[in-house]
Structures are given as structure tokens and as C-alpha cells.
Design an enzyme around this catalytic site. Sequence first.
Site, short mmCIF file in Angstrom:
data_model
loop_
_atom_site.label_atom_id
_atom_site.label_comp_id
_atom_site.label_asym_id
_atom_site.label_seq_id
_atom_site.Cartn_x
_atom_site.Cartn_y
_atom_site.Cartn_z
N ARG A 134 55.46 6.31 31.22
CA ARG A 134 55.60 5.54 32.46
C ARG A 134 55.01 4.14 32.35
NH1 ARG A 134 53.18 9.87 36.37
NH2 ARG A 134 53.30 11.43 34.72
N GLU A 172 44.67 14.87 33.79
CA GLU A 172 44.50 15.65 35.02
C GLU A 172 45.10 17.04 34.88
OE1 GLU A 172 46.19 14.05 38.63
OE2 GLU A 172 45.35 15.68 39.82
#
Length: 294
Positions: A134, A172
Site C-alpha cells: 500500500r 498488528e
Amino acid sequence: MISVPQLLAAIMGVGVALGAGGAMLVMSTSRKKRLVCCADYDDVREVPSRGTGKDDPIKGKSYAIDPSSPDIRKITKAFRWYSPQFSPKEVPRFYDLSSITENPTAFRDVIDILVSRYSAPSSKPTHVVAFDARGFAIGAPLAVQLGVPLVLLRKSSKNPGILVQSEGYTKEYKEDHDERMCLRIDALKPGDSVILVDDLLATGGTVTAGLELVCNLGATVLEVCCILILSSFNPVSRIRASHDGRFKDVSVFSIIEDSSIPPINCRDPVNWKERRRIIDGERTDFIRSTYNLS
Ligand SMILES: O=P(O)(O)OC[C@H]1O[C@H](OP(=O)(O)OP(=O)(O)O)[C@H](O)[C@@H]1O
Ligand SMILES: Nc1ncnc2[nH]cnc12
């Protein structure tokens, strides 16, 4: 609420340092001049910034732009998230970069802010270094506008040539240290000064791997930048504490913080009755009309 020094600075059109609580800087874009207020992140206070100096105005600082400024509110409104039911990963909120890239106004605002920040001679990098995947969407237009090379940090040795590899890192939604970031050995050299670009920072694990590679090739990191920072993970402190404090002076800039993104930005389809998130191709028209997804 705007303070007196902030008001004075706004009138005079100059940036002023506000000391311990925060800082202010003037940013201009190709379309307009703007004055934005920046505040240090909470987690930065745990590891005080160091090495800030006139020669290198962004070193050792950490900024998020004032969420009340109009452009930031627009970007904040545009950034959508999904619950675990509709996300590729089991996180409470999966923030979807495509809600920015598919919104030309918000996307342009994001790129304008970054171009403005890194165009000044004192903060201009020799290279933009972007994270797979991204980060590429943000790094590419930024590098083109700055007129500097775009270096692609790749996962899983996907790049050709002789590669350097980071240590395993966590993020995460991955805790097993088996992800590694790779960079071609001749992509950067001593004397280069780079900015590292990604869409968002959560635990900071990904960024730490990028810092490791860039620094191992002898380049200097001017700043890490992203659109969104998930401050509850304290990524700035984690990055600065990682590798025995090797990156303790790193500067981090984010356009928005996740705490300013409201529940209403949840993009979960309402009344979804299906068990699975991925559907067969031949059912797309039926699904779109049933759930009003066009
Ligand atoms: O701060 P962290 O906890 O490391 O998480 C942030 C990283 O996670 C996401 O990338 P991901 O690895 O999911 O890859 P993608 O860009 O290919 O979707 C995101 O784009 C960041 O790179
Ligand atoms: N909450 C999150 N949303 C989207 N991408 C992520 N990468 C790491 N955490 C993320």
C-alpha cells in the site's frame, strides 16, 4: 481552541514553536497556502524527541496535523474502515486505503500535503522509499512530484538482484516474526537521504524493518511518513525503542490519527445475511442490488 501564539502566527503567516506541548508549521501546496497546527503524539512523550536543530528541522520530531483543519477533516471523512466480518484480518477496524485512492479529491489532498512537506530544500529527500504494497500507492505520486527516485521495499524476496533482508518483524495482525522486508543492495548508498512512506502505522513493525534496511545501506532517514497512525499501539515509541534504540531519533509524520475517525466511517454492508465475505462471480449483480452495493 486556538491559542494566542497560534492566532498571532496565523495572522503573521509564520510558524512558531510552542515548546513542550506542540509545534506549528506553515505548509503550502501547489493549490493554496495553508497554516496547520501540529501536536506531538502522546506516545512520543515517553521517549522525548532528540536532535532537533535548525539545520534539520524535521529530525527527531513527531507530528500529526490538527484534525480540525478543513483539509484534514475532508481526508478523515473519506477514510473508511471495516469490521472483522468484512476484513482480510481480524482487527477491530481494518482501515481501507482504497477509500482514499478511489476518492480523487482526498487522494490529491494527501499527496499535496506530503509534497508540500518534502519540497523545501531543508526537507527534500534524495529518494522516496515505499513499502510493499500500500505504500507504493502513496510513494509513487509523491516521488514523481518531488522529482526523485522511488525505491520499492518488497516483502518475501520479490525483488530481483542481490538483496539485503531485514530481520523478521511483527505487525498488528501477525505475531510470528516470519515476515521480512527486502531491498536491492544497490538501491541506496551512503549519502542518500530518504523518506519512508506507508499508508498507515499500527505497531510500527513494518516501518522498523524498512529503517533497518535503509540504514544498513548507509542512507539517512529524514522522516517516516504515513496517512494514518494508530496511536493506541504507540508505534513511535516502539520504533524508537526497537533495535536497542538504533532509531531513537527518527522523525515520524502522520496526516491523521485513527482516534479522529468516527464509527460512522464504518463501511460494513448493512443487513448482510451471507456467511462468507467472498462470493461467486456469477452472483455479483444479485448481491449488488440486494445489498445496495453499487
Ligand atoms: O505498523 P504495522 O503493525 O507493521 O502495520 C502496518 C503495515 O500493515 C499493512 O501492510 P500489510 O503488511 O498488511 O501489507 P499490504 O500493504 O500488502 O496490504 C500496512 O500497509 C502497513 O505496511
Ligand atoms: N488496522 C489496520 N487496518 C489496515 N491495515 C493494517 N495494517 C496493520 N493494521 C491495520
